[in-house]
Write an enzyme that holds these catalytic residues in place. Sequence first.
Site, PDB file in Angstrom:
ATOM      1  N   SER A 179       0.626  -1.248   0.016  1.00  0.00           N
ATOM      2  CA  SER A 179       0.031   0.009  -0.133  1.00  0.00           C
ATOM      3  C   SER A 179       0.819   1.169   0.032  1.00  0.00           C
ATOM      4  O   SER A 179       1.920   1.254   0.588  1.00  0.00           O
ATOM      5  CB  SER A 179      -1.002  -0.205   1.247  1.00  0.00           C
ATOM      6  OG  SER A 179      -1.572   1.175   1.294  1.00  0.00           O
ATOM      7  N   TYR A 225      -2.365   5.518  -4.295  1.00  0.00           N
ATOM      8  CA  TYR A 225      -3.352   6.469  -4.133  1.00  0.00           C
ATOM      9  C   TYR A 225      -2.916   7.663  -4.943  1.00  0.00           C
ATOM     10  O   TYR A 225      -1.735   8.122  -4.842  1.00  0.00           O
ATOM     11  CB  TYR A 225      -3.619   6.748  -2.606  1.00  0.00           C
ATOM     12  CG  TYR A 225      -4.171   5.708  -2.056  1.00  0.00           C
ATOM     13  CD1 TYR A 225      -5.498   5.223  -2.338  1.00  0.00           C
ATOM     14  CD2 TYR A 225      -3.652   5.254  -0.780  1.00  0.00           C
ATOM     15  CE1 TYR A 225      -6.060   4.174  -1.448  1.00  0.00           C
ATOM     16  CE2 TYR A 225      -4.342   4.240   0.004  1.00  0.00           C
ATOM     17  CZ  TYR A 225      -5.670   3.709  -0.419  1.00  0.00           C
ATOM     18  OH  TYR A 225      -6.253   3.017   0.333  1.00  0.00           O
ATOM     19  N   THR A 271      -6.034   2.494  -6.764  1.00  0.00           N
ATOM     20  CA  THR A 271      -7.216   2.517  -6.160  1.00  0.00           C
ATOM     21  C   THR A 271      -8.119   3.886  -6.594  1.00  0.00           C
ATOM     22  O   THR A 271      -7.386   4.897  -6.396  1.00  0.00           O
ATOM     23  CB  THR A 271      -6.853   2.302  -4.681  1.00  0.00           C
ATOM     24  OG1 THR A 271      -6.293   1.201  -4.351  1.00  0.00           O
ATOM     25  CG2 THR A 271      -8.397   2.657  -3.904  1.00  0.00           C
ATOM     26  N   LYS A 316      -8.670  -0.867  -9.288  1.00  0.00           N
ATOM     27  CA  LYS A 316      -9.130  -1.546  -8.029  1.00  0.00           C
ATOM     28  C   LYS A 316     -10.401  -0.467  -7.452  1.00  0.00           C
ATOM     29  O   LYS A 316     -10.119   0.835  -7.479  1.00  0.00           O
ATOM     30  CB  LYS A 316      -8.217  -1.722  -6.859  1.00  0.00           C
ATOM     31  CG  LYS A 316      -8.697  -2.285  -5.680  1.00  0.00           C
ATOM     32  CD  LYS A 316      -7.691  -2.619  -4.912  1.00  0.00           C
ATOM     33  CE  LYS A 316      -8.105  -3.446  -3.295  1.00  0.00           C
ATOM     34  NZ  LYS A 316      -9.128  -2.416  -2.583  1.00  0.00           N
ATOM     35  N   HIS A 332     -13.987  -1.479  -1.402  1.00  0.00           N
ATOM     36  CA  HIS A 332     -13.054  -1.053  -0.351  1.00  0.00           C
ATOM     37  C   HIS A 332     -13.232  -1.590   0.880  1.00  0.00           C
ATOM     38  O   HIS A 332     -13.110  -1.173   2.079  1.00  0.00           O
ATOM     39  CB  HIS A 332     -12.992   0.443  -0.320  1.00  0.00           C
ATOM     40  CG  HIS A 332     -11.404   1.063   0.057  1.00  0.00           C
ATOM     41  ND1 HIS A 332     -10.776   1.420  -0.688  1.00  0.00           N
ATOM     42  CD2 HIS A 332     -10.759   1.386   1.364  1.00  0.00           C
ATOM     43  CE1 HIS A 332      -9.624   1.908  -0.214  1.00  0.00           C
ATOM     44  NE2 HIS A 332      -9.600   1.669   1.002  1.00  0.00           N
TER      45      HIS A 332
END
Length: 387
Positions: free
Chosen positions: A107, A130, A156, A252, A276
């Site tokens: 992440s 992100y 994402t 995603k 999520h």
Amino acid sequence: MTTITTIDDLKAIYKRRVPRMFYDYTESGSWTEQTFRDNVSDFDLIRLRQRIAVDMSDRTLASTMAGQEVAMPVALAPVGFTGMQSADGEIKAARAAEAFGVPYTLSTMSICSIEDVAAHTSEPFWFQLYVMRDEEFVDNIIARAKNAGVSALVLTLDLQVLGQRHKDLKNGLSAPPKLTPSTIANLATKWRWGFEMLQTRRHSFGNIVGHAKNVENMGSLSSWTAEQFDPKLDWNTIARLKEKWGGKLILKGILDPDDAVRAADLGCDAIVVSNHGGRQLDGALSSIRMLPSILAAVGDRVEVWLDSGIRSGQDVLKARAMGAHGVMIGRAYIYGLGAMGQAGVTKSLEIIMRELDLTMALCGKRDINTVDRDILLIPKDFEGDWA
């Protein structure tokens, strides 16, 4: 030691060993948590067909995800704060996944940095991005991922604005934990976790501190993250990022057939049907309910995966039989990580693999790549009749 046979067994140990704020961070959704609950309970509505007198020998779960060979069609999803669940958690999870033969996704909001994970693994992993307002930071982190040998970028798309998660606000979630009286009281009961944390230097967001402008400590990090998620993220931005990355791209956060078609038009390598984990739009349908309509919309133009609600090998089998090419798991492996470190991640994968293998056999199948809807009993109104 209690005999561990299910993901719930790992969850029970995890709850005892990890500080409350990090347990709550994992085991919660936004607002009323309706979608968080439905992600799991909707799998229970799907039943399996038992078949007998078929050859169940020489079974295989081997498959591919985005062209990568995998021991089973399961990848470890990106989870923020993983290094707060267990010291150096991202490294432990990545090493467990590598040894098991499934992909690991790091992440953006990880405690261990891209470079840390690359230094402690020998196979390429995936990186989840992100999109931030700071374009220079985004450009730099993409370059860092390339330099680290990352083999796929997971973008994402469902966190342009942050869904409200009541428990996180009430607990004052932070990395490292803020030492309030209630936090200190809880940490005092988690001595094993605390001892391990004292042995590592990784206590903050390694991909951000020292890499983003003017972010050198926890104080500046908090203000930076509060304003950085980019609400302007749109399909044009996604196309630019795809070109900038130049490698395998996984999108995603797809939960609508129209968005799935747009993603397929873009030419990505896979899309992940995901809400999520119920942590964003509360009241949205579960991922497994939305899967059939998304598959119908895109056909075989792009690999379709599923995320949110997977807690067992049976869930993996149901998703695959419904048409998902693969799945991503988050909470299931985090329970193992918090319970037993790297060995716990391995245990979670072993549990899922064994359940997947035995259930597939009892449904009369020997190869995961031949599993289809024929093994399922699905309620006629499963997708719902919505006005």
